[in-house]
Design a protein around this motif. Sequence first.
Motif, mmCIF file in Angstrom:
data_model
loop_
_atom_site.group_PDB
_atom_site.id
_atom_site.type_symbol
_atom_site.label_atom_id
_atom_site.label_comp_id
_atom_site.label_asym_id
_atom_site.label_seq_id
_atom_site.Cartn_x
_atom_site.Cartn_y
_atom_site.Cartn_z
ATOM 1 N N ILE A 177 -22.781 -10.611 22.118
ATOM 2 C CA ILE A 177 -22.914 -9.525 21.140
ATOM 3 C C ILE A 177 -21.779 -8.513 21.319
ATOM 4 O O ILE A 177 -21.188 -8.038 20.343
ATOM 5 N N GLY A 178 -21.468 -8.178 22.583
ATOM 6 C CA GLY A 178 -20.397 -7.228 22.859
ATOM 7 C C GLY A 178 -19.058 -7.716 22.346
ATOM 8 O O GLY A 178 -18.300 -6.951 21.729
ATOM 9 N N ILE A 179 -18.752 -8.994 22.575
ATOM 10 C CA ILE A 179 -17.491 -9.559 22.104
ATOM 11 C C ILE A 179 -17.449 -9.577 20.579
ATOM 12 O O ILE A 179 -16.433 -9.236 19.955
ATOM 13 N N PHE A 180 -18.558 -9.958 19.949
ATOM 14 C CA PHE A 180 -18.617 -10.019 18.485
ATOM 15 C C PHE A 180 -18.402 -8.646 17.854
ATOM 16 O O PHE A 180 -17.716 -8.513 16.831
ATOM 17 N N LEU A 181 -18.987 -7.598 18.441
ATOM 18 C CA LEU A 181 -18.890 -6.247 17.878
ATOM 19 C C LEU A 181 -17.597 -5.532 18.260
ATOM 20 O O LEU A 181 -17.270 -4.502 17.653
ATOM 21 N N LEU A 182 -16.895 -6.045 19.233
ATOM 22 C CA LEU A 182 -15.725 -5.343 19.755
ATOM 23 C C LEU A 182 -14.688 -4.995 18.686
ATOM 24 O O LEU A 182 -14.201 -3.853 18.659
ATOM 25 N N PRO A 183 -14.306 -5.908 17.769
ATOM 26 C CA PRO A 183 -13.273 -5.556 16.790
ATOM 27 C C PRO A 183 -13.690 -4.462 15.816
ATOM 28 O O PRO A 183 -12.899 -3.560 15.521
ATOM 29 N N SER A 184 -14.923 -4.501 15.319
ATOM 30 C CA SER A 184 -15.333 -3.587 14.257
ATOM 31 C C SER A 184 -16.144 -2.396 14.737
ATOM 32 O O SER A 184 -16.145 -1.339 14.095
ATOM 33 N N ALA A 185 -16.844 -2.542 15.847
ATOM 34 C CA ALA A 185 -17.666 -1.460 16.389
ATOM 35 C C ALA A 185 -17.487 -1.394 17.896
ATOM 36 O O ALA A 185 -18.404 -1.687 18.667
ATOM 37 N N PRO A 186 -16.278 -1.027 18.365
ATOM 38 C CA PRO A 186 -15.997 -1.071 19.806
ATOM 39 C C PRO A 186 -16.895 -0.172 20.641
ATOM 40 O O PRO A 186 -17.183 -0.500 21.788
ATOM 41 N N LYS B 41 -17.701 -14.601 35.358
ATOM 42 C CA LYS B 41 -18.917 -15.411 35.285
ATOM 43 C C LYS B 41 -19.283 -15.787 33.854
ATOM 44 O O LYS B 41 -20.028 -16.732 33.628
ATOM 45 N N PHE B 42 -18.744 -15.049 32.882
ATOM 46 C CA PHE B 42 -19.074 -15.306 31.485
ATOM 47 C C PHE B 42 -18.037 -16.200 30.798
ATOM 48 O O PHE B 42 -18.262 -16.625 29.664
ATOM 49 N N VAL B 43 -16.920 -16.449 31.456
ATOM 50 C CA VAL B 43 -15.854 -17.276 30.852
ATOM 51 C C VAL B 43 -15.470 -18.383 31.826
ATOM 52 O O VAL B 43 -14.318 -18.802 31.893
ATOM 53 N N ASN B 44 -16.445 -18.875 32.546
ATOM 54 C CA ASN B 44 -16.186 -19.764 33.672
ATOM 55 C C ASN B 44 -15.966 -21.217 33.275
ATOM 56 O O ASN B 44 -15.396 -21.995 34.043
ATOM 57 N N SER B 45 -16.400 -21.618 32.094
ATOM 58 C CA SER B 45 -16.278 -23.015 31.675
ATOM 59 C C SER B 45 -15.557 -23.115 30.344
ATOM 60 O O SER B 45 -15.403 -22.125 29.614
ATOM 61 N N LYS B 46 -15.133 -24.329 30.007
ATOM 62 C CA LYS B 46 -14.470 -24.555 28.723
ATOM 63 C C LYS B 46 -15.385 -24.198 27.563
ATOM 64 O O LYS B 46 -14.941 -23.605 26.563
ATOM 65 N N SER B 47 -16.656 -24.551 27.682
ATOM 66 C CA SER B 47 -17.596 -24.237 26.601
ATOM 67 C C SER B 47 -17.778 -22.737 26.439
ATOM 68 O O SER B 47 -17.885 -22.234 25.310
ATOM 69 N N ASP B 48 -17.803 -21.992 27.563
ATOM 70 C CA ASP B 48 -17.887 -20.530 27.491
ATOM 71 C C ASP B 48 -16.691 -19.973 26.731
ATOM 72 O O ASP B 48 -16.834 -19.123 25.842
ATOM 73 N N ARG B 49 -15.506 -20.446 27.078
ATOM 74 C CA ARG B 49 -14.292 -19.937 26.445
ATOM 75 C C ARG B 49 -14.217 -20.327 24.975
ATOM 76 O O ARG B 49 -13.707 -19.566 24.147
ATOM 77 N N GLU B 50 -14.739 -21.492 24.638
ATOM 78 C CA GLU B 50 -14.750 -21.910 23.235
ATOM 79 C C GLU B 50 -15.662 -21.006 22.415
ATOM 80 O O GLU B 50 -15.322 -20.618 21.286
ATOM 81 N N ILE B 51 -16.811 -20.645 22.976
ATOM 82 C CA ILE B 51 -17.733 -19.736 22.286
ATOM 83 C C ILE B 51 -17.076 -18.366 22.079
ATOM 84 O O ILE B 51 -17.169 -17.781 20.991
ATOM 85 N N ILE B 52 -16.399 -17.867 23.112
ATOM 86 C CA ILE B 52 -15.740 -16.566 22.997
ATOM 87 C C ILE B 52 -14.684 -16.607 21.900
ATOM 88 O O ILE B 52 -14.548 -15.655 21.106
ATOM 89 N N GLY B 53 -13.927 -17.692 21.824
ATOM 90 C CA GLY B 53 -12.923 -17.825 20.772
ATOM 91 C C GLY B 53 -13.541 -17.748 19.386
ATOM 92 O O GLY B 53 -13.025 -17.069 18.491
ATOM 93 N N LYS B 54 -14.663 -18.439 19.184
ATOM 94 C CA LYS B 54 -15.336 -18.408 17.890
ATOM 95 C C LYS B 54 -15.887 -17.018 17.573
ATOM 96 O O LYS B 54 -15.831 -16.559 16.414
#
Length: 416
Positions: A13-22, A102-115
Amino acid sequence: MKIEKPLFKFFYIGIFLLPSAPSIGSIFLFLCLICSLINNFLELIKDRWNITFFISIFLFPIICLIQSSRFFYKFNNFDKSLTWIGLNNWIPLILCFIAFQKFVNSKSDREIIGKLLIAGSFPLIISGIGQYWFNWYGPFEFLNGFIIWFQRPMQTETGLTSLFSNQNYAGSWFCIVWPFCLSFFIQSFRNNLHRFISLGFLISISTCLILTTSRNAWGGLLLLITLLRGASLFWPIFIGITITIISVFLLNILIPLDIQTTISNLFPSWINQEFTSTHFQFRESRPEIWWEAIKLIFKNPLLGLGAGAFPIIYQSLKNAYAGHTHNLVFELALSYGIPITLIVFVPIFLICFFSFKEIYIKKTNNIDINERAWFASFFTLLCTQQVDVQYFDLRISIIFWVLLAGLKTRISPQII
């Protein structure tokens, strides 16, 4: 791994809101930071990469204490509290790097963050289009000013700013997101709906990036394309880009006027103005600012002159305004000294080096475009901060350390 699934949702949620509602997004991220440090402190402090950054967190306040009792460069109108306030740009964000691993520890974690970065940038695309073509001007305030969308009026010398206060900030953010857009577009060919959506984001982000008229963002886009292409052409093209940028500074000297005119006629006027000396005649040039910054760094190389000192000193020396050094490494060195700068940036450069080897050089059967996108996003952001500093925008500084944390987790099993 001592991270509960609900905490991952807070992070997303924090990553998603960061661009528009930092302001709101950073609250969710702060909760994740605290919980991660509490639950994983002993494990995190044993990591040799993290130890270096923990040392820097310990040293920053000591430097400020010494600066507060004895300033090494005498000048008026300087508030000594600024050097303490400046710690907000470093200590909390370095803790983000440590805690968010701990939140970006795997490829799948990083893929989710990118999306999530792409999806969270949708309001920026809409507001940028509205600003540029439909005269949607702000600023717009929500929750009593807790959230501000700047939406500056368009002028002949400025480009698209979207929700940001400056087009260079907007351009930097679009550069951060662009490689993830390309990555997911490449992977979407098996699904027509996903391909359509990813293509829409790629075109929109690319258009907004170009319309910012930020030369920093344009150069970043060229570097991003190079990095996503692969390692074989990386250095030749990177050198070519560097030479091109240098040539821009020397354009009026090296190229005859009639050739300059012919070249300029090939491009729209709003692009040409970004490479003409008359457009920047009332601004200080980067080399001038850098040279003064270097001289000031060596006034007190061990402890610096204090955060916020540079614009005041530069005004007194040159009778001209420069808000910062336009180089993130110089900015830290001038503010807090060369030793702390080395402690912070040497590990950053080493993480880039080892992760580049791991992602690009190591022999594998398949190219991992997601990992390339992650590296390209951070490395381009790091490079562009050496010719301008958008780092002091909360959104950009947080994602700077999140991306670095992802690269660190990518290489740590091979290094430690």
